[in-house]
Design a protein around this motif. Structure first.
Motif, PDB file in Angstrom:
ATOM      1  N   GLY A 134      10.627  11.215  13.312  1.00  0.00           N
ATOM      2  CA  GLY A 134      10.047   9.996  12.746  1.00  0.00           C
ATOM      3  C   GLY A 134      10.462   8.756  13.509  1.00  0.00           C
ATOM      4  O   GLY A 134       9.657   7.847  13.730  1.00  0.00           O
ATOM      5  N   HIS A 135      11.739   8.726  13.904  1.00  0.00           N
ATOM      6  CA  HIS A 135      12.250   7.575  14.647  1.00  0.00           C
ATOM      7  C   HIS A 135      11.595   7.493  16.019  1.00  0.00           C
ATOM      8  O   HIS A 135      11.204   6.415  16.486  1.00  0.00           O
ATOM      9  N   ILE A 136      11.439   8.637  16.674  1.00  0.00           N
ATOM     10  CA  ILE A 136      10.799   8.676  17.984  1.00  0.00           C
ATOM     11  C   ILE A 136       9.349   8.217  17.885  1.00  0.00           C
ATOM     12  O   ILE A 136       8.867   7.436  18.709  1.00  0.00           O
ATOM     13  N   GLN A 137       8.634   8.688  16.860  1.00  0.00           N
ATOM     14  CA  GLN A 137       7.236   8.289  16.684  1.00  0.00           C
ATOM     15  C   GLN A 137       7.110   6.794  16.458  1.00  0.00           C
ATOM     16  O   GLN A 137       6.192   6.140  16.967  1.00  0.00           O
ATOM     17  N   GLU A 138       8.041   6.240  15.689  1.00  0.00           N
ATOM     18  CA  GLU A 138       8.031   4.804  15.413  1.00  0.00           C
ATOM     19  C   GLU A 138       8.196   4.002  16.701  1.00  0.00           C
ATOM     20  O   GLU A 138       7.474   3.033  16.948  1.00  0.00           O
ATOM     21  N   ILE A 139       9.152   4.419  17.544  1.00  0.00           N
ATOM     22  CA  ILE A 139       9.368   3.731  18.818  1.00  0.00           C
ATOM     23  C   ILE A 139       8.153   3.912  19.730  1.00  0.00           C
ATOM     24  O   ILE A 139       7.716   2.976  20.401  1.00  0.00           O
ATOM     25  N   GLN A 140       7.595   5.126  19.727  1.00  0.00           N
ATOM     26  CA  GLN A 140       6.431   5.406  20.567  1.00  0.00           C
ATOM     27  C   GLN A 140       5.257   4.511  20.186  1.00  0.00           C
ATOM     28  O   GLN A 140       4.575   3.957  21.055  1.00  0.00           O
ATOM     29  N   ASP A 141       5.017   4.367  18.886  1.00  0.00           N
ATOM     30  CA  ASP A 141       3.924   3.502  18.422  1.00  0.00           C
ATOM     31  C   ASP A 141       4.112   2.076  18.920  1.00  0.00           C
ATOM     32  O   ASP A 141       3.147   1.401  19.308  1.00  0.00           O
ATOM     33  N   TYR A 142       5.345   1.616  18.895  1.00  0.00           N
ATOM     34  CA  TYR A 142       5.626   0.249  19.362  1.00  0.00           C
ATOM     35  C   TYR A 142       5.427   0.135  20.867  1.00  0.00           C
ATOM     36  O   TYR A 142       4.792  -0.810  21.359  1.00  0.00           O
ATOM     37  N   PHE A 185      20.246  -0.120  37.083  1.00  0.00           N
ATOM     38  CA  PHE A 185      18.996  -0.183  37.844  1.00  0.00           C
ATOM     39  C   PHE A 185      17.827   0.022  36.886  1.00  0.00           C
ATOM     40  O   PHE A 185      18.017   0.393  35.719  1.00  0.00           O
ATOM     41  N   ALA A 186      16.611  -0.237  37.365  1.00  0.00           N
ATOM     42  CA  ALA A 186      15.397  -0.052  36.571  1.00  0.00           C
ATOM     43  C   ALA A 186      14.694   1.219  37.020  1.00  0.00           C
ATOM     44  O   ALA A 186      14.628   1.516  38.216  1.00  0.00           O
ATOM     45  N   ALA A 187      14.171   1.974  36.054  1.00  0.00           N
ATOM     46  CA  ALA A 187      13.499   3.230  36.396  1.00  0.00           C
ATOM     47  C   ALA A 187      12.481   3.597  35.328  1.00  0.00           C
ATOM     48  O   ALA A 187      12.560   3.138  34.183  1.00  0.00           O
ATOM     49  N   LYS A 188      11.520   4.440  35.721  1.00  0.00           N
ATOM     50  CA  LYS A 188      10.536   4.958  34.778  1.00  0.00           C
ATOM     51  C   LYS A 188      11.139   6.136  34.023  1.00  0.00           C
ATOM     52  O   LYS A 188      12.036   6.825  34.508  1.00  0.00           O
ATOM     53  N   ALA A 248       8.694   8.488  27.236  1.00  0.00           N
ATOM     54  CA  ALA A 248       8.093   9.583  27.993  1.00  0.00           C
ATOM     55  C   ALA A 248       6.816  10.077  27.332  1.00  0.00           C
ATOM     56  O   ALA A 248       5.841  10.413  28.009  1.00  0.00           O
ATOM     57  N   LYS A 249       6.782  10.088  25.995  1.00  0.00           N
ATOM     58  CA  LYS A 249       5.596  10.547  25.262  1.00  0.00           C
ATOM     59  C   LYS A 249       4.408   9.598  25.430  1.00  0.00           C
ATOM     60  O   LYS A 249       3.259  10.008  25.305  1.00  0.00           O
ATOM     61  N   THR A 250       4.680   8.315  25.699  1.00  0.00           N
ATOM     62  CA  THR A 250       3.574   7.365  25.897  1.00  0.00           C
ATOM     63  C   THR A 250       2.881   7.585  27.228  1.00  0.00           C
ATOM     64  O   THR A 250       1.756   7.135  27.418  1.00  0.00           O
ATOM     65  N   GLU A 251       3.575   8.247  28.157  1.00  0.00           N
ATOM     66  CA  GLU A 251       3.049   8.496  29.509  1.00  0.00           C
ATOM     67  C   GLU A 251       2.661   7.195  30.210  1.00  0.00           C
ATOM     68  O   GLU A 251       1.733   7.158  31.023  1.00  0.00           O
ATOM     69  N   ARG A 252       3.386   6.125  29.893  1.00  0.00           N
ATOM     70  CA  ARG A 252       3.138   4.843  30.557  1.00  0.00           C
ATOM     71  C   ARG A 252       3.849   4.819  31.901  1.00  0.00           C
ATOM     72  O   ARG A 252       5.075   4.869  31.966  1.00  0.00           O
TER      73      ARG A 252
END
Length: 363
Positions: A58-66, A24-27, A121-125
Motif C-alpha cells: 500500500g505504501h509503495i502504491q501511494e508513492i508510485q501514484d505520487y 550522486f544522482a541516478a535513475k 521503478a514501477k513508474t518506469e520513468r
C-alpha cells in the motif's frame, strides 16, 4: 559503459579517515542494477542474512501514484552501501568518479529508501533521477551498522506532520483526506468563537484536553460517508464542516456540562478519544434525521443520552449484556464501535418512541 560497468560523477564528503561517503544522482533502474534489496531472513542453519523489512504494498502504491504526477519531486536520498566492486577516482574540488562493476554480482545493498526506490521503478520513468547517498563499507558488519544507525533515528511527531499538511498541496490521497481534517481541527481550535477553542491538544497547543487525531477521525468519517460528504457545495464545505462540529460539541457541552468542562481523558471518557469518536457517530445520526446543524436541534437530539451515561463514573451496560466500568472504555476500534452502537441505538430508539407517542395523540 558496458552492461556490467556503471560510472557516476559524485560529490565526496570528508568524514572518518579512509571512509568513502559519496552522493550522486541516478535513475532507479541503474540503482537496482547495482544494488540488492536484501530482506532479513535466516538460512537453514539459522544464520542471519539481509536486514530490510518486507515491502509494504500500500505504501509503495501511494508513492508510485505520487511519482507518476509530472510535478512530483523526491528530495529524499536513497542510501546504499557497497561491499567491494567499486573504484573511486578523484577529479578535484571534492568531485569523484565512482565506477561500479557488477561482473561478480551486485556489490551494493539498499540501506534506506527501498519503498521509494521500488515505487519509482514501477513508474518506469526514465526522466526521473533521485539522489543516492552511498558509503563504501569494509565488511557486512559495517553495512548492518549503517542500517541500524540510519533507521534508528526518532521520527517526527505525527501531530506536527498533521499540522503541516493543510499548507501542502499535491499529496497522496491518504494524506489529502487527513489534510482536510487537520485544517478543520485548526479552525476549531484557534477561532475565538469556536466551542472547541483552545480545547484541542495539538503540537502547537499541547495543553488541550481533546486529542487532535480523535477529532480528525470524526471529520474523516464524515467526509467519507457522512454530513460533510453530502454537503454539495465544495466552496463552502470547510465552513460547513466547521459549523457542524462547533455546534455539535457546543450542544454536547450543554447536555453533559460536568463531564465536559475542566475534564481530561483520565477524568472523563467524553473528552477521551473513545467518547469523541463515538459521539461523532451520534452527530451523523442526528444530522441525517433533521438535516439541521443548529445547536438547539443537537441539544434536543442528545437528551436521550443525558441520563445513564457513564462518562465520569459508574458503568456502561451495552446491548450485548456486557457491563464495562466507565474508565475501562479504551480508544480501540472495537470499543469505539461498541460504545457508538450503544449511543446511536439509544438515540434512535428514543426517536421511534417519540414518533409513536406523537402518532397516538393525533388519533
Amino acid at each position: 559503459m558496458s552492461s556490467t560497468q556503471f560510472k557516476f560523477h559524485a560529490v565526496s564528503a570528508r568524514q572518518a579517515p579512509g571512509a568513502h561517503v559519496l552522493t550522486f544522482a541516478a535513475k532507479a533502474k541503474d540503482i537496482l542494477a547495482t544494488c540488492e534489496i536484501s530482506r532479513a531472513g535466516r538460512s537453514e542453519s539459522g544464520k542471519l542474512f539481509g536486514f530490510q523489512r518486507p515491502q509494504i504494498a500500500g505504501h509503495i502504491q501511494e508513492i508510485q501514484d505520487y511519482l507518476q504526477k509530472p510535478e512530483a519531486v523526491l528530495p529524499n536520498a536513497v542510501v546504499v552501501g557497497f561491499l567491494g566492486g567499486t573504484k573511486i577516482k578523484a577529479l578535484g574540488n571534492g568531485v569523484v568518479e565512482i565506477s561500479i562493476s557488477t561482473a561478480g554480482g551486485k556489490p551494493g545493498f539498499v540501506v534506506d529508501g527501498q519503498q521509494r526506490l521500488t515505487a519509482l521503478a514501477k513508474t518506469e520513468r526514465d526522466d526521473f533521477e533521485v539522489f543516492v547517498s552511498c558509503v563504501v563499507c569494509d565488511s557486512e558488519e559495517e553495512l548492518r551498522r549503517q542500517f541500524i544507525l540510519i533507521n534508528n533515528t526518532r521520527p517526527l511527531p505525527k501531530s506536527l506532520i498533521y499540522e503541516l499538511l493543510p499548507e501542502v498541496k499535491a499529496l497522496p490521497k491518504r494524506l489529502t483526506s487527513r489534510a482536510l481534517a487537520a485544517k478543520l481541527v485548526e479552525l476549531l481550535n484557534y477561532r475565538q468563537q469556536s466551542s472547541l477553542h483552545g480545547l484541542i491538544s495539538m503540537h502547537t497547543n499541547p495543553g488541550g484536553a481533546i486529542k487532535d487525531t480523535s477529532l480528525q477521525k470524526v471529520i474523516m468519517n464524515s467526509a467519507d460517508s457522512g454530513a460533510i460528504r453530502d454537503h454539495a457545495e465544495a466552496s463552502t464545505r470547510m465552513e460547513f464542516g466547521y459549523e457542524l462540529l462547533s455546534n455539535f460539541y457546543a450542544a454536547v457541552a450543554q447536555v453533559f456540562p460536568k463531564a465536559w468542562h475542566d475534564q481530561t481523558p483520565r477524568t472523563s471518557r467524553l473528552v477521551h478519544g473513545a467518547g469523541v469518536v463515538s459521539m461523532g457517530y451520534v452527530m451523523e445520526t442526528l444530522y441525517s434525521r433533521t438535516g439541521s446543524i443548529a445547536i438547539k436541534d443537537f441539544v434536543e437530539g442528545l437528551q436521550p443520552l443525558a441520563k445513564n451515561s457513564a462518562w465520569t463514573s459508574g458503568s456502561w451496560t451495552f446491548t450485548d449484556g456486557t457491563v464495562t466500568k466507565w474508565d475501562e472504555v479504551e480508544n480501540t476500534p472495537r470499543q469505539i464501535q461498541r460504545l457508538a452502537l450503544h449511543l446511536v441505538g439509544r438515540v434512535k430508539r428514543a426517536a421511534v418512541l417519540k414518533q409513536r407517542t406523537k402518532g397516538s395523540k393525533t388519533k
